[in-house]
Design a protein around this motif. Structure first.
Motif, PDB file in Angstrom:
ATOM      1  N   ARG A  70       0.833  -1.215   0.000  1.00 60.09           N
ATOM      2  CA  ARG A  70       0.000   0.000   0.000  1.00 60.09           C
ATOM      3  C   ARG A  70       0.861   1.256   0.000  1.00 60.09           C
ATOM      4  O   ARG A  70       0.583   2.217  -0.730  1.00 60.09           O
ATOM      5  CB  ARG A  70      -0.936  -0.014   1.219  1.00 60.09           C
ATOM      6  N   PHE A  71       1.935   1.258   0.827  1.00 60.84           N
ATOM      7  CA  PHE A  71       2.808   2.432   0.873  1.00 60.84           C
ATOM      8  C   PHE A  71       3.472   2.690  -0.487  1.00 60.84           C
ATOM      9  O   PHE A  71       3.582   3.839  -0.922  1.00 60.84           O
ATOM     10  CB  PHE A  71       3.872   2.255   1.950  1.00 60.84           C
ATOM     11  N   ALA A  72       3.933   1.624  -1.127  1.00 63.27           N
ATOM     12  CA  ALA A  72       4.585   1.783  -2.437  1.00 63.27           C
ATOM     13  C   ALA A  72       3.609   2.315  -3.469  1.00 63.27           C
ATOM     14  O   ALA A  72       3.957   3.149  -4.323  1.00 63.27           O
ATOM     15  CB  ALA A  72       5.174   0.453  -2.890  1.00 63.27           C
ATOM     16  N   THR A  73       2.368   1.860  -3.407  1.00 63.07           N
ATOM     17  CA  THR A  73       1.341   2.315  -4.348  1.00 63.07           C
ATOM     18  C   THR A  73       1.048   3.798  -4.157  1.00 63.07           C
ATOM     19  O   THR A  73       0.798   4.535  -5.117  1.00 63.07           O
ATOM     20  CB  THR A  73       0.060   1.491  -4.156  1.00 63.07           C
ATOM     21  N   ARG A  74       1.117   4.260  -2.901  1.00 60.11           N
ATOM     22  CA  ARG A  74       0.840   5.677  -2.604  1.00 60.11           C
ATOM     23  C   ARG A  74       2.063   6.577  -2.775  1.00 60.11           C
ATOM     24  O   ARG A  74       1.981   7.785  -2.578  1.00 60.11           O
ATOM     25  CB  ARG A  74       0.326   5.795  -1.163  1.00 60.11           C
ATOM     26  N   GLY A  75       3.216   5.994  -3.100  1.00 63.55           N
ATOM     27  CA  GLY A  75       4.427   6.792  -3.256  1.00 63.55           C
ATOM     28  C   GLY A  75       5.032   7.208  -1.937  1.00 63.55           C
ATOM     29  O   GLY A  75       5.769   8.204  -1.877  1.00 63.55           O
ATOM     30  N   ALA A  76       4.760   6.443  -0.864  1.00 62.63           N
ATOM     31  CA  ALA A  76       5.235   6.820   0.468  1.00 62.63           C
ATOM     32  C   ALA A  76       6.590   6.220   0.824  1.00 62.63           C
ATOM     33  O   ALA A  76       7.159   6.561   1.857  1.00 62.63           O
ATOM     34  CB  ALA A  76       4.209   6.395   1.522  1.00 62.63           C
ATOM     35  N   VAL A  77       7.117   5.336  -0.018  1.00 61.17           N
ATOM     36  CA  VAL A  77       8.381   4.674   0.304  1.00 61.17           C
ATOM     37  C   VAL A  77       9.558   5.578  -0.040  1.00 61.17           C
ATOM     38  O   VAL A  77       9.651   6.102  -1.155  1.00 61.17           O
ATOM     39  CB  VAL A  77       8.506   3.328  -0.439  1.00 61.17           C
ATOM     40  N   GLU A  78      10.459   5.744   0.915  1.00 57.48           N
ATOM     41  CA  GLU A  78      11.657   6.553   0.715  1.00 57.48           C
ATOM     42  C   GLU A  78      12.818   5.679   0.235  1.00 57.48           C
ATOM     43  O   GLU A  78      13.416   5.929  -0.799  1.00 57.48           O
ATOM     44  CB  GLU A  78      12.030   7.241   2.025  1.00 57.48           C
ATOM     45  N   THR A  79      13.152   4.645   1.002  1.00 58.24           N
ATOM     46  CA  THR A  79      14.194   3.689   0.647  1.00 58.24           C
ATOM     47  C   THR A  79      13.665   2.279   0.879  1.00 58.24           C
ATOM     48  O   THR A  79      13.126   1.999   1.957  1.00 58.24           O
ATOM     49  CB  THR A  79      15.465   3.901   1.481  1.00 58.24           C
ATOM     50  N   LEU A  80      13.818   1.415  -0.115  1.00 58.67           N
ATOM     51  CA  LEU A  80      13.303   0.049  -0.023  1.00 58.67           C
ATOM     52  C   LEU A  80      14.457  -0.935  -0.036  1.00 58.67           C
ATOM     53  O   LEU A  80      15.267  -0.953  -0.954  1.00 58.67           O
ATOM     54  CB  LEU A  80      12.373  -0.241  -1.204  1.00 58.67           C
TER      55      LEU A  80
END
Length: 374
Positions: free
Chosen positions: A294-304
């Protein structure tokens, strides 16, 4: 023995992760630079057969055109393609395109067919490229070496590379008294070294790829610092091989450069882990696969952080909700791969690492751009 490498650029990976075609095939092969290429060609043919068998309901025309694209490499004889390899080969094909990358990293063999590409393993080469350049820089000589694991170093010919400081600036010696603005002695010598460094940097830009391949300098002070002040190569490693490189063999320099490079990679990874720990105290991390979709879909991820060998069967819908266990039919590799794809496209930094380097040892972990609402 030489490793022939093609490290993908960010724009090339961008193009791969955005493909959604009627039919797409991804193949990863183990290769060996010392091989004749016959075994790799056979492995490729078998992988093609396996990947094509995974395609779902594909129009006959698309299937045939895709098979034709893949056959281009199978029958490749011009340029000795199969004899000029690195440690892994990645191939991506659709009915209208074919891309291949020879990689210095050792990647597990994979074959996938669907509508998207399996890109995550390729990102290991971007996170930690195993190939590097070593610049042996001294007042009296310059040479550029290319190094890859388990292979002898190769000297790279650099057109217009100056041979030494004095001749580069048109002097018989950098101690010649030809002051500029009354600069003499050590200050005048540093000026000559700066002019020399600019010429070296200019020559290097004609041969260095400029997309993620590290450059390690072997030099003494003050030339080391002076060159760094004028070098515009974006992937210059901040630590140098100490000591004068003159009179030292290529093998010795490269061995020390790899030690510098390994330490730099380890330091970078440890810093990323420290940042993860700091973000955890701020409530800005997650290690939960469903949450991170969900975070990746919303563009909320900084570093994965993502384990390049992770396989989590399932699908992620357009809103980021995960259905675990559902067979992957698009060929992109499952839930973790889709999280990586969405995070990458949102501009996140992606660290494709081994499982032991993922914080808390899971399939995936991330720092977030903001703390999610309670």
């Amino acid at each position: 023995m030489t490793l022939y490498t093609d490290i993908p650029t960010r724009s090339e990976i961008d193009a791969l992760v955005q493909v959604d075609a009627p039919a797409a095939v991804s193949i990863y092969l183990e290769t060996a630079p010392e091989s004749s290429g016959d075994a790799e060609r056979i492995a490729y043919k078998n992988a093609v057969r396996e990947a094509l068998a995974q395609l779902g309901d594909v129009a006959r025309k698309d299937h045939e055109e895709l098979a034709e694209q893949l056959a281009v490499l199978e029958d490749e004889d011009s340029g000795d393609f199969w004899r000029h390899q690195a440690r892994s080969l990645a191939v991506f094909a659709t009915p209208t395109s074919l891309r291949s990358f020879r990689l210095p990293n050792r990647l597990a063999p994979r074959a996938a067919g669907g509508t998207r590409f399996l890109v995550l393993p390729l990102m290991r080469a971007v996170t930690f490229p195993q190939t590097a350049f070593v610049l042996a820089l001294a007042q009296g000589s310059v040479r550029l070496l290319e190094t890859v694991p388990d292979a002898a170093p190769r000297e790279v010919r650099v057109p217009d590379m100056p041979t030494d400081v004095a001749s580069a600036v048109g002097k018989s010696s950098i101690k010649d008294r030809a002051p500029i603005r009354r600069l003499q002695g050590s200050e005048g010598q540093k000026l000559r070294m700066a002019q020399f460094s600019r010429l070296v940097d200019s020559a290097l830009r004609e041969v260095l790829p400029g997309h993620g391949v590290p450059l390690v300098v072997a030099a003494t002070e003050p030339l080391d610092s002076i060159f760094r002040a004028h070098c515009r190569y974006p992937d210059l490693v901040p630590h140098s091989v100490p000591g004068n490189p003159e009179g030292r063999g290529d093998g010795e320099l490269v061995t020390e450069a790899r030690t510098v490079l390994d330490g730099w990679y380890a330091d970078r990874l440890e810093q990323e882990k420290r940042t993860f720990a700091e973000r955890s105290e701020q409530g800005r991390t997650s290690i939960d696969v469903a949450e991170l979709a969900r975070f990746a879909t919303r563009g909320a991820v900084e570093t994965l952080f993502v384990d390049i060998d992770a396989e989590v069967p399932g699908r992620v819908d357009p809103l980021g909700e995960v259905t675990f266990g559902t067979p992957d039919t698009d060929g992109s590799g499952g839930v973790v791969d889709e999280i990586a794809r969405r995070a990458w496209l949102s501009g996140a930094r992606l660290l494709a690492v081994r499982r032991e380097d993922v914080p808390q040892g899971g399939d995936v972990a991330a720092t977030l751009r903001y703390a999610p609402p309670a």
